[in-house]
Each structure stands twice: as C-alpha cells, then as structure tokens.
Scaffold this active site. Structure first.
Site, short mmCIF file in Angstrom:
data_model
loop_
_atom_site.label_atom_id
_atom_site.label_comp_id
_atom_site.label_asym_id
_atom_site.label_seq_id
_atom_site.Cartn_x
_atom_site.Cartn_y
_atom_site.Cartn_z
N HIS A 90 90.98 57.37 -16.66
CA HIS A 90 91.21 58.77 -17.02
C HIS A 90 90.83 59.10 -18.45
CE1 HIS A 90 95.17 57.41 -18.74
NE2 HIS A 90 94.90 58.37 -19.59
N SER A 129 97.05 54.03 -24.46
CA SER A 129 96.68 53.96 -23.05
C SER A 129 95.39 53.17 -22.91
CB SER A 129 96.47 55.38 -22.48
OG SER A 129 96.35 55.36 -21.08
N ASP A 181 93.03 53.98 -11.59
CA ASP A 181 92.87 54.39 -12.98
C ASP A 181 92.33 53.25 -13.85
OD1 ASP A 181 92.89 56.04 -15.15
OD2 ASP A 181 95.06 56.11 -15.41
#
Length: 277
Positions: free
Chosen positions: A70, A220, A109
C-alpha cells in the site's frame, strides 16, 4: 544516525516491562537491516523526494527489500521513480539506490523491490540519481554489503511477549549526495494473534499479529522483531481509507513471519504469490 525511540504514552505501561539491555541488543541486531523508501518526482525540472515508508533487507543476492504494497504508488505512465536508502553493514555508510518493483501481493499487502546498481563516477563511487543502464560502457558502482534480516517464526508466538517495531526515515540533514538515516524503534507487547484487517484491495488479511508497539506510516513495511532480534512480522499500518476507527486506538498490526517465508520467495522468483508466471 540511529536513534532509539520509546513508545508514546499509550505504550508507557508496556514499555515499563521492557529490559533496556534486551531492547538495545534488539536494536543493534536489526537496525542495519531496515531501509527507507522514497518516491522521486520531477516538479518544474526539480527532483523532489518524499519518504513513503520503511522496508526490510530480505537478501543480498537481488538484493531485495520487502515492504508493504500500500505504500507504493502507481508508477506506470508517470515520471516517478523509487529510491531505497540502505546501510552498508561493513562500514556503516548510508547509500541511496534506485529500485524496481520485482513482485507484489496486494491481497496480503506485500511488495518486493529489487535494488539497482548506480552508474559509477569512479572506482567504487556512486553517482546520486543515476542508474547504470544494462549493456552500457559506464561501470556500475557496487551495491553496498547489506545485512539481510534474521528470519524467525510466528508459529510459537505468545500473547504477552515483548516485540519491537523498527522503522527508518531520512534525517532532516539528509541529501541525495550525502544520505543520513534515522532508525527508530518502539517497544510493546504482542497483544493478539489471528486478527484480521482490510487489505488494500478490499479483501481481508487473516492471521495478523496485534501489538501495542507503535506502528504508523513511517515504520510501515519495517520489521517486527522478537527479543532475540529475529523477524516475527512485517509492520503494516492500517491506512486511513481502510479503517478510520483504528486510528488513535494504540493498536498496531503485523503480517506474520511464516506467511512472509512462504510468499516472499514466490514474489522474487515469479513476481506474484501464486508460484507461477
């Protein structure tokens, strides 16, 4: 430059149980394996670099860096390029390299990037922003000696054990010619197993790890480590467009290491999670 960042007030209770000697040992073990990922766009003839997240040095053969799907914006039909900043494990120097997307698994993801050698400006010297073209007469500068992450397992994880979320960002003093990294770490407890979150394409990702270690847009794609410095998960920030209710809850999620061990080699070889071209 490396910094050790403790959790926010939401993590203070968990941080009180963290042993300083263990946490600093974990940081030393994993920091060199964390990369910073940026998108480079030309605006009015000037290259602008925007950090988009962190990554994990997966191997030294590609070399490949693992991150979240993402955080990678659409690149086809644009003048945007990916850059990955890594640490040379041999001497601690920081180098920025171009990268291409080698494989993706949007349902889980996951994205794997392959680092590209830069054109050499001299023996062992890299020229910022210039990738060596295959078959050109310009010598490619060597890729730094990277430190692949130590892969652990998520099979025997227990709720209540300590975990550590690492991330990497360019320092404010960083530049393409002299990149400087700030590696961060937050500590917390593994607070849940077999959780689920929305994937970037609307499906659900099952088997997620839940932690109160800080996981956000900056880290992330970075590693979630156990107390031995082994990778047990991939930090996965839940995006604003995926769920608003999770923001501010003090709960973070990570993809489990056993899923990574199964899917990532397929992404490297085939470009997809299905194990075939």
């Amino acid at each position: 430059m490396a910094g050790l960042v403790s959790g926010t007030s939401q993590q203070s209770q968990a941080a009180a149980f963290v042993d300083d000697a263990v946490s600093t040992s974990v940081f030393r073990a994993g920091a060199a394996s964390v990369a910073s990922i940026a998108i480079v766009r030309a605006k009015a003839g000037v290259a602008t670099r925007d950090p988009i997240g962190s990554g994990i040095v997966w191997d030294a053969v590609g070399p490949h860096v693992l991150t979240n799907f993402h955080i990678i914006p659409p690149l086809n039909g644009t003048n945007a390029l990916l850059e990955v900043t890594v640490t040379d494990a041999a001497n601690g120097t920081v180098t920025t390299l171009g990268a291409r997307v080698a494989g993706t698994d949007s349902i889980h993801d996951l994205a794997v990037l392959q680092l590209l050698p830069r054109a050499g400006g001299g023996p062992g010297e890299a020229v910022a922003g210039e990738v060596a073209a295959p078959g050109s007469d310009v010598a490619a500068a060597p890729v730094p000696a990277l430190a692949p992450i130590r892969l652990g397992t998520s099979t025997d994880l227990r709720v209540g054990q300590a975990v550590y979320a690492l991330g990497c960002l360019p320092s404010p003093s960083s530049s393409p010619q002299t990149p400087v990294l700030t590696t961060t770490m937050s500590a917390g407890l593994l607070s849940g197993l077999q959780r689920s979150i929305p994937s970037p394409v609307g499906a659900r990702i099952y088997g997620m790890l839940q932690t109160d270690a800080v996981i956000n847009a900056a880290n992330s794609g970075g590693p979630l480590l156990d107390s031995a410095g082994r990778l047990v998960g991939l930090n996965t920030a839940v995006g604003r467009n995926q769920t608003v209710s999770a923001r501010g809850s003090g709960v973070g999620f990570a993809l489990p290491a056993d899923l990574l061990a199964d899917v990532v080699p397929k992404l490297i070889v085939y470009g997809n999670p299905y194990g075939k071209k």
